[in-house]
Design an enzyme around this catalytic site. Structure first.
Site, PDB file in Angstrom:
ATOM      1  N   GLU A  75     121.692  26.334 -14.691  1.00  0.00           N
ATOM      2  CA  GLU A  75     120.412  25.724 -14.341  1.00  0.00           C
ATOM      3  C   GLU A  75     119.247  26.578 -14.834  1.00  0.00           C
ATOM      4  O   GLU A  75     119.295  27.805 -14.783  1.00  0.00           O
ATOM      5  CB  GLU A  75     120.311  25.519 -12.828  1.00  0.00           C
ATOM      6  CG  GLU A  75     121.283  24.472 -12.318  1.00  0.00           C
ATOM      7  CD  GLU A  75     121.194  24.249 -10.816  1.00  0.00           C
ATOM      8  OE1 GLU A  75     121.418  23.109 -10.382  1.00  0.00           O
ATOM      9  OE2 GLU A  75     120.924  25.218 -10.066  1.00  0.00           O
ATOM     10  N   CYS A  88     112.337  29.998 -15.529  1.00  0.00           N
ATOM     11  CA  CYS A  88     113.308  30.846 -14.848  1.00  0.00           C
ATOM     12  C   CYS A  88     114.656  30.640 -15.537  1.00  0.00           C
ATOM     13  O   CYS A  88     115.296  29.607 -15.367  1.00  0.00           O
ATOM     14  CB  CYS A  88     113.375  30.470 -13.369  1.00  0.00           C
ATOM     15  SG  CYS A  88     114.481  31.503 -12.393  1.00  0.00           S
ATOM     16  N   CYS A 321     113.834  30.189  -5.203  1.00  0.00           N
ATOM     17  CA  CYS A 321     114.538  31.459  -5.323  1.00  0.00           C
ATOM     18  C   CYS A 321     115.780  31.486  -4.437  1.00  0.00           C
ATOM     19  O   CYS A 321     115.717  31.204  -3.241  1.00  0.00           O
ATOM     20  CB  CYS A 321     113.589  32.587  -4.928  1.00  0.00           C
ATOM     21  SG  CYS A 321     114.320  34.231  -5.036  1.00  0.00           S
TER      22      CYS A 321
END
Length: 334
Positions: A75, A88, A321
């Site tokens: 991902e 990210c 996160c």
């Protein structure tokens, strides 16, 4: 120079692919006609498959599930910050660190990613958001905070960073790239190989017993050894170390934690990034009250540290996160 292929032609191809998102050689103008069949016969545009897209209804966070050539998945999260996105990126399929607060850690480690797979996450995620928002997007920053421990895969991560920094391509500067580690000391000792990029440590507690509960790696590399090594890092002017601090209800944000932090980190150029715990299915911890997080922030600032509270983004699609995982989706796709 063979076949009439020159350095200028190579630079043109590189720039058109990396900076201008060309998806085939025939989209690249300005090359001698005889080079096109040569390129088609010897090189391929081997992109990753975007297997699933999720978009947050709360903000503009986007999570992309990429299928790799071996049908494994990772991902990548596109996080909106002010006027542009930050990407990210993942560095491994799963993770071996087994951090108790992290959904990825429930998977275990399958394998590390190759440099190409890391770079393609960036290129394809950037292309996705450019297409979605009609091209009006500056080159995103990078945070290696996705799946995996990036310093556990330092050779491939280092090579990917060096390619993304080449001026003829993306031309990213060191301040545009941040690498986050759970505290993998052998990798920290080699951090200078990554070229003055930003450093972030998953800190979470100044006490070894608590930190070992959260990050089992701490048993091998306790916090005092990490701090000793970090004091020797050469930082650029006005560059700080970022210490990520997951604030967990009733666990790690008391007065005694502040006192120990002040003792342990005295004089260090640290910015605390406070992260209210993001719950996930089966999580052993709870999210704290925001009043508690604000109090802890105030205590850190009284000690002379910079501190900020990270805004939670994408938690409704498990993109915040500590919430990334691909295990169930891999099973469905295989």
């Amino acid at each position: 120079m063979e076949h009439g292929f020159t350095k200028v032609h190579a630079q043109t191809i590189y720039t058109q692919v990396y900076k201008h998102s060309k998806k085939s050689f025939h989209e690249i103008e300005g090359l001698p006609k005889k080079l096109y069949p040569l390129l088609e016969d010897n090189f391929i545009f081997d992109f990753l498959e975007i297997a699933k897209v999720q978009e947050s209804i709360d903000d503009k966070t986007i999570k992309l599930l990429f299928k790799l050539s071996d049908r494994r998945t990772v991902e990548t999260v596109c996080v909106p910050f002010q006027k542009k996105y930050t990407l990210c990126l993942s560095s491994q399929v799963g993770c071996s660190m087994k951090c108790s607060f992290c959904f990825t850690g429930t998977q275990g480690l399958t394998r590390s990613l190759k440099e190409k797979e890391i770079i393609l996450q960036y290129i394809q995620a950037y292309n996705f958001i450019k297409e979605k928002f009609n091209g009006h997007q500056a080159a995103p920053n990078i945070v290696f905070m996705g799946q995996g421990e990036p310093l556990h895969n330092i050779e491939e991560v280092a090579q990917a960073i060096s390619i993304l920094r080449i001026n003829e391509g993306m031309g990213l500067g060191p301040r545009q790239i941040t690498l986050s580690t759970a505290g993998y000391l052998p990798g920290i000792k080699r951090f200078k190989e990554l070229g003055s990029i930003n450093f972030a440590l998953s800190f979470h507690s100044p006490f070894n017993d608590e930190r070992s509960e959260l990050i089992p790696l701490n048993k091998a590399y306790p916090i005092e050894k990490l701090i000793e090594e970090l004091k020797g890092l050469k930082l650029m002017k006005r560059q700080y170390l970022t210490f990520e601090y997951l604030v967990i209800k009733d666990l790690n944000h008391s007065k005694k934690h502040l006192e120990k932090i002040g003792e342990l980190l005295k004089g260090m150029p640290v910015i605390f990034n406070l992260i209210p715990f993001n719950e996930f299915p089966g999580a052993p911890y709870k999210r704290p009250l925001m009043e508690s997080v604000e109090e802890f922030k105030a205590g850190l600032m009284e000690l002379g540290f910079h501190a900020k509270i990270r805004t939670t983004k994408g938690d409704d699609i498990l993109a915040a996160c500590g919430q990334l995982t691909s295990e169930e989706l891999e099973e469905a796709l295989c």
